[in-house]
Design a protein around this motif. Structure first.
Motif, mmCIF file in Angstrom:
data_model
loop_
_atom_site.group_PDB
_atom_site.id
_atom_site.type_symbol
_atom_site.label_atom_id
_atom_site.label_comp_id
_atom_site.label_asym_id
_atom_site.label_seq_id
_atom_site.Cartn_x
_atom_site.Cartn_y
_atom_site.Cartn_z
ATOM 1 N N ALA A 144 0.835 -1.198 0.000
ATOM 2 C CA ALA A 144 0.000 0.000 0.000
ATOM 3 C C ALA A 144 0.870 1.248 0.000
ATOM 4 C CB ALA A 144 -0.915 0.012 1.222
ATOM 5 N N ASP A 145 0.377 2.293 -0.665
ATOM 6 C CA ASP A 145 1.017 3.611 -0.644
ATOM 7 C C ASP A 145 0.123 4.547 0.153
ATOM 8 O OD1 ASP A 145 3.146 2.826 -2.304
ATOM 9 O OD2 ASP A 145 1.981 3.253 -4.105
ATOM 10 N N ILE A 146 0.729 5.309 1.063
ATOM 11 C CA ILE A 146 -0.020 6.209 1.920
ATOM 12 C C ILE A 146 0.334 7.645 1.542
ATOM 13 C CG2 ILE A 146 -0.419 6.951 4.304
ATOM 14 C CD1 ILE A 146 0.870 3.478 3.549
ATOM 15 N N TYR A 147 -0.698 8.427 1.268
ATOM 16 C CA TYR A 147 -0.540 9.822 0.859
ATOM 17 C C TYR A 147 -1.189 10.742 1.886
ATOM 18 C CZ TYR A 147 0.453 7.923 -3.796
ATOM 19 O OH TYR A 147 0.998 7.233 -4.851
ATOM 20 N N ILE A 148 -0.545 11.856 2.147
ATOM 21 C CA ILE A 148 -1.118 12.942 2.942
ATOM 22 C C ILE A 148 -1.162 14.158 2.025
ATOM 23 C CG2 ILE A 148 -0.831 14.446 4.966
ATOM 24 C CD1 ILE A 148 -1.347 11.580 5.773
ATOM 25 N N ASN A 149 -2.355 14.690 1.807
ATOM 26 C CA ASN A 149 -2.527 15.861 0.941
ATOM 27 C C ASN A 149 -1.822 15.676 -0.411
ATOM 28 O OD1 ASN A 149 -4.045 17.177 2.923
ATOM 29 N ND2 ASN A 149 -2.187 17.908 3.909
ATOM 30 N N SER A 150 -2.029 14.513 -1.007
ATOM 31 C CA SER A 150 -1.498 14.151 -2.334
ATOM 32 C C SER A 150 0.016 13.956 -2.379
ATOM 33 C CB SER A 150 -1.904 15.181 -3.393
ATOM 34 O OG SER A 150 -3.311 15.264 -3.468
ATOM 35 N N MET A 151 0.683 13.966 -1.240
ATOM 36 C CA MET A 151 2.130 13.733 -1.177
ATOM 37 C C MET A 151 2.363 12.316 -0.650
ATOM 38 S SD MET A 151 3.696 16.771 -1.875
ATOM 39 C CE MET A 151 5.256 16.620 -1.084
ATOM 40 N N LEU A 152 3.207 11.535 -1.346
ATOM 41 C CA LEU A 152 3.504 10.180 -0.895
ATOM 42 C C LEU A 152 4.259 10.236 0.428
ATOM 43 C CD1 LEU A 152 3.475 7.120 -1.424
ATOM 44 C CD2 LEU A 152 5.643 7.432 -2.639
ATOM 45 N N LYS A 175 3.921 15.700 10.134
ATOM 46 C CA LYS A 175 3.939 17.152 10.358
ATOM 47 C C LYS A 175 4.366 17.954 9.125
ATOM 48 C CE LYS A 175 5.058 20.995 13.106
ATOM 49 N NZ LYS A 175 5.258 21.566 14.352
ATOM 50 N N PRO A 176 5.414 17.548 8.383
ATOM 51 C CA PRO A 176 5.813 18.351 7.219
ATOM 52 C C PRO A 176 4.760 18.393 6.105
ATOM 53 C CG PRO A 176 7.549 16.797 7.812
ATOM 54 C CD PRO A 176 6.345 16.434 8.612
ATOM 55 N N TYR A 177 3.780 17.495 6.164
ATOM 56 C CA TYR A 177 2.812 17.370 5.072
ATOM 57 C C TYR A 177 1.439 17.950 5.384
ATOM 58 C CZ TYR A 177 6.346 14.024 3.681
ATOM 59 O OH TYR A 177 7.533 13.433 3.354
ATOM 60 N N ILE A 178 1.186 18.284 6.637
ATOM 61 C CA ILE A 178 -0.169 18.728 6.962
ATOM 62 C C ILE A 178 -0.310 20.243 6.898
ATOM 63 C CG2 ILE A 178 -0.672 16.691 8.347
ATOM 64 C CD1 ILE A 178 -0.254 18.366 10.833
ATOM 65 N N ASN A 181 -8.329 21.111 6.516
ATOM 66 C CA ASN A 181 -8.673 20.418 5.265
ATOM 67 C C ASN A 181 -7.570 19.482 4.774
ATOM 68 O OD1 ASN A 181 -11.192 21.710 5.122
ATOM 69 N ND2 ASN A 181 -10.265 23.479 4.121
ATOM 70 N N ASN A 182 -7.120 18.618 5.653
ATOM 71 C CA ASN A 182 -6.121 17.614 5.293
ATOM 72 C C ASN A 182 -6.818 16.352 4.801
ATOM 73 O OD1 ASN A 182 -3.415 18.737 6.238
ATOM 74 N ND2 ASN A 182 -4.769 19.154 7.956
ATOM 75 N N SER A 183 -6.098 15.592 3.980
ATOM 76 C CA SER A 183 -6.661 14.330 3.500
ATOM 77 C C SER A 183 -5.616 13.220 3.589
ATOM 78 C CB SER A 183 -7.149 14.467 2.055
ATOM 79 O OG SER A 183 -6.050 14.698 1.192
ATOM 80 N N ILE A 184 -6.107 12.024 3.863
ATOM 81 C CA ILE A 184 -5.282 10.823 3.854
ATOM 82 C C ILE A 184 -5.846 9.914 2.776
ATOM 83 C CG2 ILE A 184 -4.566 8.760 5.119
ATOM 84 C CD1 ILE A 184 -4.858 10.377 7.687
ATOM 85 N N LYS A 185 -4.959 9.409 1.934
ATOM 86 C CA LYS A 185 -5.371 8.494 0.870
ATOM 87 C C LYS A 185 -4.467 7.274 0.936
ATOM 88 C CE LYS A 185 -5.265 8.212 -4.161
ATOM 89 N NZ LYS A 185 -5.042 8.995 -5.394
ATOM 90 N N ILE A 186 -5.069 6.094 0.927
ATOM 91 C CA ILE A 186 -4.302 4.846 0.919
ATOM 92 C C ILE A 186 -4.661 4.080 -0.348
ATOM 93 C CG2 ILE A 186 -3.802 2.694 2.113
ATOM 94 C CD1 ILE A 186 -4.644 4.097 4.720
ATOM 95 N N VAL A 187 -3.634 3.768 -1.128
ATOM 96 C CA VAL A 187 -3.818 3.017 -2.371
ATOM 97 C C VAL A 187 -3.270 1.617 -2.141
ATOM 98 C CG1 VAL A 187 -3.245 2.869 -4.824
ATOM 99 C CG2 VAL A 187 -3.599 5.107 -3.761
ATOM 100 N N PHE A 188 -4.157 0.616 -2.175
ATOM 101 C CA PHE A 188 -3.754 -0.773 -1.990
ATOM 102 C C PHE A 188 -3.429 -1.385 -3.347
ATOM 103 C CE2 PHE A 188 -6.423 0.234 1.640
ATOM 104 C CZ PHE A 188 -5.632 -0.218 2.676
ATOM 105 N N HIS A 189 -2.335 -2.151 -3.384
ATOM 106 C CA HIS A 189 -1.908 -2.802 -4.618
ATOM 107 C C HIS A 189 -2.196 -4.302 -4.526
ATOM 108 C CE1 HIS A 189 0.071 0.903 -5.795
ATOM 109 N NE2 HIS A 189 0.560 0.957 -4.562
ATOM 110 N N SER A 190 -2.479 -4.899 -5.646
ATOM 111 C CA SER A 190 -2.758 -6.325 -5.697
ATOM 112 C C SER A 190 -1.581 -7.122 -5.146
ATOM 113 C CB SER A 190 -3.041 -6.751 -7.142
ATOM 114 O OG SER A 190 -3.001 -8.158 -7.249
ATOM 115 N N THR A 191 -1.845 -7.901 -4.127
ATOM 116 C CA THR A 191 -0.793 -8.739 -3.551
ATOM 117 C C THR A 191 -0.290 -9.748 -4.575
ATOM 118 O OG1 THR A 191 -1.765 -8.481 -1.367
ATOM 119 C CG2 THR A 191 -0.258 -10.317 -1.654
#
Length: 89
Positions: free
Chosen positions: A17-25, A41-44, A48-58
């Protein structure tokens, strides 16, 4: 914010999985048995912050890792692609 660190704790996140904060990996996970802790802290922003998790096929990721290993090392490990996956059964 006056905090020195603000940690995001990802305990048991699925294998790839890739974890993004405000569109930054922020980080890329590859083992569900590791407790991933990342300083966000450097990313927030102040709001209006966002967390996005992209799961990849195992399966697809493990097949690619297996293929890369065999090309690089010239031999095949037992257990097929499963040996490249750190995930609960």
């Amino acid at each position: 914010m006056n905090k020195k660190f603000i940690d995001l704790n990802l305990d048991g996140i699925d294998t790839y999985a890739d974890i993004y904060i405000n569109s930054m990996l922020l980080c890329s996970a590859n083992n569900m048995f590791i407790n991933w802790t990342c300083n966000i802290k450097p990313y927030i922003r102040s709001k209006n912050n966002s967390i996005k998790i992209v799961f990849h096929s195992t399966l697809l990721t493990a097949l690619q890792l297996k293929s890369d290993f065999e090309k690089t090392n010239g031999y095949i490990l037992p257990e097929g692609e499963r040996i490249f996956v750190r995930k609960a059964q």
